[in-house]
Write an enzyme that holds these catalytic residues in place. Sequence first.
Site, PDB file in Angstrom:
ATOM      1  N   LYS A 121      40.179  30.227  26.293  1.00  0.00           N
ATOM      2  CA  LYS A 121      41.142  31.253  25.863  1.00  0.00           C
ATOM      3  C   LYS A 121      40.449  32.497  25.304  1.00  0.00           C
ATOM      4  O   LYS A 121      41.098  33.515  25.033  1.00  0.00           O
ATOM      5  CB  LYS A 121      42.105  30.658  24.845  1.00  0.00           C
ATOM      6  CG  LYS A 121      43.000  29.579  25.446  1.00  0.00           C
ATOM      7  CD  LYS A 121      43.871  28.917  24.403  1.00  0.00           C
ATOM      8  CE  LYS A 121      44.774  27.865  25.062  1.00  0.00           C
ATOM      9  NZ  LYS A 121      44.033  26.795  25.748  1.00  0.00           N
ATOM     10  N   LEU A 154      32.607   5.135  10.372  1.00  0.00           N
ATOM     11  CA  LEU A 154      31.149   5.044  10.430  1.00  0.00           C
ATOM     12  C   LEU A 154      30.604   4.073   9.387  1.00  0.00           C
ATOM     13  O   LEU A 154      29.620   3.373   9.653  1.00  0.00           O
ATOM     14  CB  LEU A 154      30.525   6.427  10.227  1.00  0.00           C
ATOM     15  CG  LEU A 154      30.834   7.478  11.301  1.00  0.00           C
ATOM     16  CD1 LEU A 154      29.973   8.707  11.075  1.00  0.00           C
ATOM     17  CD2 LEU A 154      30.606   6.925  12.693  1.00  0.00           C
ATOM     18  N   SER A 198      39.677  16.443  16.348  1.00  0.00           N
ATOM     19  CA  SER A 198      39.507  15.597  17.526  1.00  0.00           C
ATOM     20  C   SER A 198      38.140  15.811  18.172  1.00  0.00           C
ATOM     21  O   SER A 198      37.471  14.845  18.548  1.00  0.00           O
ATOM     22  CB  SER A 198      40.626  15.867  18.533  1.00  0.00           C
ATOM     23  OG  SER A 198      40.805  17.255  18.731  1.00  0.00           O
TER      24      SER A 198
END
Length: 621
Positions: A419, A331, A297
């Site tokens: 994190k 693309l 992502s």
Amino acid sequence: MKRKIWIKLIYIIIDAIIAFGFGLFSFRYSGVVGFSSFTETQKISILIYSGSFALMHIILFLVLKVYNILSANFSLVDAMKIGLVSFGISAVGLVLIIVIPNKYLFFQWQELLSWSISTIITIILMISERFATRFLKLFKTRLVSEKTIRTLVIGAGAAGKVVVDDSRYNKTNKHNIVVMVDDDPNKIGGVFSNIPVKGPINEINTIIDFYDIEEVIIAIADLKEERLHEILNILSSSNVRVRRMPLLSEMQGPNDIRMIDVNLDDLLCREPVKLDNHEVVNMLKGKTVLITGAGGSIGSELVRQVFYTHPATLILFDIYENSTYDIQQELVRKMRNENIKDINLVTLIGSTYNEQRVEQIIKKYKPDYIYHAAAYKHVPLMEDSPQEAIRTNVIGTYNVAKLADKYGVKKMVLVSTDKAVRPTNVMGATKRFAETIIQYYASISKGTKYAAVRFGNVLGSNGSVVPLFKKQIEDGGPITITDKSIIRYFMTIPEAVSLILQCGLFAEGGEIFILDMGKPVKILDLAEKLIRQAGLVPYVDIDIVETGLRPGEKLFEELLLDTEHQKKTENNRIYIEEKEEINERLESDVIEASRAFKMDETSDIKNLLASLIATYTMDKN
């Protein structure tokens, strides 16, 4: 085309009948009882007068193109045009009645009364026939429609009028607008298009309860984003679905009147972080750029944004072929549709922990810039497979960093996470290890500049809570959250990627960049807002269930943003964390971490990781 001609002909016939009939009516109070009481000459003259009266209407309406006006678009201005034309013709007719001798047109002063009545009724009927189709359509829509949605519109202005008209005349629109809300004291208490206007907006929740509102539409085109967030924050306590018209900055043209579902970005009630990537374009244009984890992502958005800087060569590298193929084809279509021929698009499959494969690629293509997004990011899964987190997040990063230095890459940017701050899970610990690798190579490299960028949770990314919550809502609930007190920092994928690119611009040597993400968001609030956005009621239509913290999960994530002590960059939303001591044992620590591949027990691997990362506190679950 034939239908338009027939409609025009029907209007001509109706106008002719109205004008002719009321031309005759002009002589109703002439003092002569009944048409038969007129002489034959007067009868003929009256008929000629009435016919001329009708003909003049038709001719002038044709000249002024009144018959070209569609009934659906008939406006007050058009009505005034018809009224003025008809009044003018009637005035000329009155002069004729007075001037022509009585033997042709019988005249008494009572004629003024019949002329006045005739003129007024003619104008009213000619205007009414054109509005009639709109009224019939409105009532027909309401009669045959399914259950309508009781709707409140925020904004009693031009944009609000567009929403009201669409609700009335669009047969597919199910909104029944019962009230409008505005901050303008001159509008509050009045009526807008026959709809009451209440206010101010700060009292909207009371208005929603009083009118039993199901949906709110925000219709203020020039609304500032800050005010939009304020309004959405006020609405968050009401169980209504919220939609809005696009802001001026979002409009795709002057006639853009589409409705937008209020998305999660809006409901976070934080102004989007806007980064100027003009200098980034100058940096990457014509260069060779390698993006690892290109199918993920974050990686895929990196690919998109780098693509538009027009690099000479753009290399997509990922272990997962399906998502990588998807972004490659996206693309390819863009290049074909936009006739882009100056970008060499290279798509390669492989893993960053395969040092030989990474070296093969860097040696062959000699990238100027590397954006390292390849990583395992799912906290609970990595708790059960810590060796794989080490293999990819640690060894993979080490391979890319080492080879970037060996082959003279200009800059390498690591995508890190909040994190990594005082980690309590394997994923965070391995990402902190990756940060130390970046800082180590920044200290020893002669030509390559290294940096890491640390940010919170990314909306809509793989593994984030948002897609999970939406799926649970679609399934009818319940929404499951680990703890009702849990909070997280959030940002959008475009924000995250713009930050990564911007930090690549600022990178000089081993910095860890941190974004000022504003206040953290309570996950419980996020779940409730998502339910309301779906037009449902939390705890009534969709329940929210607490399941308990998962292994390695924190109640509160930390970015360690200290605006007083940390260095601010040219962008006032980006800070640089103070550098820690470089791990001089980095090379041996990486070799030590590799022992995890031969261990069978996850607890042993976690203990090994804890011995290498001092800030890592193992979860006891």
